[in-house]
Design a protein around this motif. Structure first.
Motif, short mmCIF file in Angstrom:
data_model
loop_
_atom_site.label_atom_id
_atom_site.label_comp_id
_atom_site.label_asym_id
_atom_site.label_seq_id
_atom_site.Cartn_x
_atom_site.Cartn_y
_atom_site.Cartn_z
N GLU B 7 73.24 4.87 56.87
CA GLU B 7 71.88 5.31 57.23
C GLU B 7 71.34 4.54 58.44
N SER B 8 71.56 3.21 58.43
CA SER B 8 71.01 2.38 59.51
C SER B 8 71.60 2.80 60.86
N ALA B 9 72.88 3.11 60.88
CA ALA B 9 73.51 3.51 62.14
C ALA B 9 73.00 4.88 62.58
N LYS B 10 72.77 5.75 61.60
CA LYS B 10 72.22 7.07 61.94
C LYS B 10 70.85 6.94 62.59
N LYS B 11 70.04 6.03 62.02
CA LYS B 11 68.71 5.79 62.60
C LYS B 11 68.83 5.27 64.02
N GLU B 12 69.79 4.37 64.20
CA GLU B 12 69.98 3.79 65.53
C GLU B 12 70.36 4.87 66.54
N LEU B 13 71.24 5.76 66.10
CA LEU B 13 71.65 6.85 66.99
C LEU B 13 70.45 7.75 67.32
N ASP B 14 69.61 8.02 66.34
CA ASP B 14 68.42 8.83 66.60
C ASP B 14 67.54 8.17 67.65
N ARG B 15 67.42 6.85 67.53
CA ARG B 15 66.62 6.13 68.54
C ARG B 15 67.23 6.29 69.92
N MET B 16 68.56 6.20 70.01
CA MET B 16 69.21 6.37 71.30
C MET B 16 69.00 7.79 71.83
N SER B 22 69.18 15.07 77.10
CA SER B 22 70.27 15.88 76.54
C SER B 22 71.00 15.08 75.48
N ARG B 23 71.53 15.79 74.48
CA ARG B 23 72.21 15.13 73.37
C ARG B 23 73.46 14.41 73.85
N GLN B 24 74.20 15.07 74.75
CA GLN B 24 75.48 14.49 75.17
C GLN B 24 75.33 13.20 75.99
N ALA B 25 74.14 12.98 76.55
CA ALA B 25 73.96 11.74 77.31
C ALA B 25 74.06 10.51 76.42
N ALA B 26 73.86 10.71 75.12
CA ALA B 26 73.94 9.57 74.21
C ALA B 26 75.37 9.31 73.73
N LEU B 27 76.35 9.92 74.39
CA LEU B 27 77.73 9.75 73.92
C LEU B 27 78.23 8.30 74.06
N LEU B 28 77.92 7.64 75.18
CA LEU B 28 78.36 6.25 75.30
C LEU B 28 77.72 5.37 74.22
N PRO B 29 76.40 5.45 74.04
CA PRO B 29 75.81 4.69 72.93
C PRO B 29 76.44 5.05 71.58
N ALA B 30 76.75 6.33 71.37
CA ALA B 30 77.34 6.74 70.09
C ALA B 30 78.73 6.12 69.92
N LEU B 31 79.49 6.08 71.01
CA LEU B 31 80.83 5.48 70.92
C LEU B 31 80.73 3.97 70.64
N PHE B 32 79.77 3.31 71.28
CA PHE B 32 79.58 1.87 71.00
C PHE B 32 79.23 1.65 69.53
N LEU B 33 78.36 2.50 69.04
CA LEU B 33 77.93 2.40 67.64
C LEU B 33 79.13 2.61 66.71
N ALA B 34 79.94 3.62 67.04
CA ALA B 34 81.11 3.93 66.21
C ALA B 34 82.10 2.77 66.25
N GLN B 35 82.27 2.18 67.42
CA GLN B 35 83.20 1.05 67.52
C GLN B 35 82.71 -0.12 66.68
#
Ligand SMILES: Cc1cc2nc3c(=O)[nH]c(=O)nc-3n(C[C@H](O)[C@H](O)[C@H](O)COP(=O)(O)O)c2cc1C
Ligand code: SF4
Ligand code: FES
Lengths: 430, 157
Positions: B7-16, B22-35
């Protein structure tokens, strides 16, 4: 530490220099308040008249760049280039670590001048610590009402975000940066259209270096004559120089433009390490032409003097190379770097850089022939001016220059069937 | 088992996501989060991000492989990156790498059998005034000597 004027580094030594209170106590955010009381076009004009040139490498006049933004009603963006990947360059990191509010204030002023409501600071991914400091500073500025809605009571909104890169030197190139910011591979774009016409998210965009933007508050607060008091007629103001290599006091120094290179090396930066003699200097980052020691003697650190000496001011990254350094080995390292960082879209870059890296390695290992030296030169010449972005030109520069300026050393490797020195560098890990 | 963000990571992604138009612009932040959450960018992670970011898997894969900071294979608890570029090389960078290699008993590009350390060479880290230098996870270490390296490694549990 020295008696030089301090514009960019004025707060660096202070306790909690990154905090907003420290910045406010030094007159911080007064320039932004003043700018927002001026006509936007007047702000660009002041920056142009102050003679501020882009500090990211190319030296384009900042105030002029801002006027390229179209005046239609599309959203406009300022991207601050904090990718800092050019080998030898490490100045923007210090601005962000030690005085992030100076950058934020510069962003406010630049965005007002361009009437941009959004700004992204594109910071290289490895800079975790500076990114955290920036995030905190942005939060502080938001809390004080310097960012957000109705800044200084004006009908002007501004959001500033930190966007982290993820390890790719090419993303420092402005159109690659834009692609990367959109969540894509950092492949540079074909121009035109230029970023002011069609930049990030297809909207008008200006890309400026961290140091360029951080220089703006002083100009607005103190005025043009105060800025022009430093530097030369054509290269006014001060600049940060990152000095590294065989030098006693490596680090970041703020100097008025036009300061003599040899005085910088011998006095300001403490002279050569361990009594080693100067062999060469790369004066502006790894993609600027190398100068042999004798070519450095009457050179000043400004755009014109370095151009006259056949090199460039670039990002102000002075790499000091001592006697006992194998220039073939250095070329091997640099060509390997560019080969690794090429995005692969253009054949001369994708094929030329790795080929040059292989030849440099072969020469160093004594597996090359005399003819290979000329192959290097023609390879470099064929990489110049034929690609989508200037990375290939940057890569070609040492490929052409090193064998030309240190020909005897390259030949000695071939005659000797390997490096004539026992070690490629005069300083060892202790 | 399929993977999913906490849940915490999902919230973080929402903030990003709220930072970009655009949704795809958050891909680098999403990859960092996933890593950070899953350790490295596996095929499973790519499939998950593909759903989450509403992008084809090939797009995610293409981006993940373009940038050096996304690990396409697992790395040790301490990811040691030694700068190989000019300023560091001139100040003994090769010796630093050799010393680490000898102390850890692994070659460049390898991970210790206990998965504690991975050792790699990287390009200029933008801290050339502190040559020779290295990065371990998020932290920079500069002006390195054998004594300093010994101390740093001893501090990593
Ligand atoms: C391969 C390549 C890498 C670059 N890297 C950087 C960089 O790390 N930081 C930077 O400010 N400019 C870099 N630039 C220059 C930018 O494209 C751009 O000119 C600059 O950010 C403009 O800012 P300025 O006008 O304020 O100097 C690079 C250019 C190229 C071709
Ligand atoms: S010159 Fe090199 S880095 Fe630039 S676009 Fe072409 S291949 Fe990519
Ligand atoms: S050369 Fe090692 S940090 Fe720049």
């Amino acid at each position: 530490m020295n008696e030089f004027p301090k514009i960019l580094s004025a707060n660096w030594g202070k306790p909690n220099s990154a905090g907003i209170e420290t910045y406010l106590a030094s007159g911080g955010y007064e320039a932004a308040r003043k700018a927002l009381g001026m006509e936007p076009a007047k702000v660009s004009q002041e920056v142009l008249d102050a003679g501020l040139r882009g500090r990211g490498g190319a030296g384009f006049p900042a105030g002029r760049k801002w006027t390229f933004m179209p005046k239609d009603n599309r959203p406009r963006y300022l991207c601050v280039n904090a990718d800092e990947g050019e080998p030898g360059t490490f100045k923007d990191r210090d601005i962000m670590r030690f005085d992030p509010h100076m950058l934020i204030e510069g962003i406010i002023i630049a965005c007002w001048a361009m009437q941009a409501n959004n700004s992204y600071i594109y910071i290289r991914g490895e800079f975790e610590e500076p990114a955290k400091i920036l995030e905190k500073a942005i939060q502080e500025a938001n809390q004080k009402g310097f960012l957000g809605g109705k800044i200084f009571g004006k009908d002007f909104n501004l959001q500033v975000w930190v966007h982290r890169g993820a390890g790719a030197y090419i993303c420092g190139e402005e159109t690659s940066l834009i692609e990367s910011l959109e969540g894509k591979r950092g492949n540079p774009r074909i121009r035109p259209p230029f970023p002011p016409q069609k930049g990030v998210f297809d909207q008008p965009t200006t890309v400026n270096n961290v140091e360029t933007i951080a220089s703006v508050p002083f100009i607005i607060r103190e005025g043009i004559p105060a800025y022009r008091k430093f530097g030369t007629e054509k290269s006014p103001g001060t600049k940060l120089f990152s000095v590294s290599g065989h030098i006693n006091k490596p680090g970041v120094y703020e100097l008025p433009l036009g300061y003599p290179l040899m005085n910088f090396i011998n006095e300001v930066a403490g002279g050569m390490i361990a009594g080693i003699k100067l062999k060469a200097v790369i004066p502006g980052g790894s993609s600027t032409p190398v100068l042999r020691a004798e070519e450095c003697q009457n050179v000043n650190l400004d755009y014109e003097s370095l151009a006259a000496a056949g090199s460039m001011l670039g990002s102000g990254a002075v790499t000091v190379i001592g006697e006992g350094t194998c220039m073939v080995k250095l070329l091997e390292i640099l060509t390997h770097f560019y080969a690794h960082e090429s995005c692969g879209q253009c054949t001369p870059c994708r094929e030329g850089a790795p080929w040059a890296a292989q030849i440099a390695k072969r020469i160093h290992e004594g597996k090359a022939e005399l003819n290979d030296i000329d192959v290097l030169s023609s390879l470099g010449a064929n990489m110049m001016g034929r690609t989508i972005c200037p990375l290939a030109d940057a890569a070609a520069c040492p490929i052409i220059d090193f064998p030309k300026k240190f020909r005897e050393e390259f030949e000695a490797h071939i005659r000797n069937k390997g490096c004539p020195q026992a070690k490629p560098f005069p300083v060892e890990f202790k | 088992m399929t993977i999913e963000f906490k849940e915490s990571a999902k919230k973080e992604l929402d903030r990003m996501l709220s930072r970009y138009p655009s949704r795809q612009a958050a891909l680098l932040p999403a990859l960092f989060l996933a890593q950070r959450e899953f350790g490295w960018i596996s095929d499973e992670v790519i499939s998950y991000l593909s759903q989450l970011m509403e992008l084809p898997k090939a797009r995610i894969y293409g981006v993940a492989t373009f940038y050096t900071m996304f690990n396409k294979k697992p790395v040790g608890k301490y990811f040691i990156q030694v700068c190989r570029n000019i300023a560091c090389a001139m100040m003994g960078g090769d010796g630093l790498l050799d010393y680490l290699s000898q102390k850890l008993g692994i070659k460049e590009g390898e991970t210790t059998p206990d998965n504690k350390f991975t050792l790699v060479k990287v390009e200029c880290l933008g801290a050339c005034g502190e040559a020779p230098m290295m990065q371990i996870n998020d932290q920079y270490y500069g002006n390195l000597t054998k004594v300093k390296v010994d101390q740093i490694l001893a501090g990593l549990k």
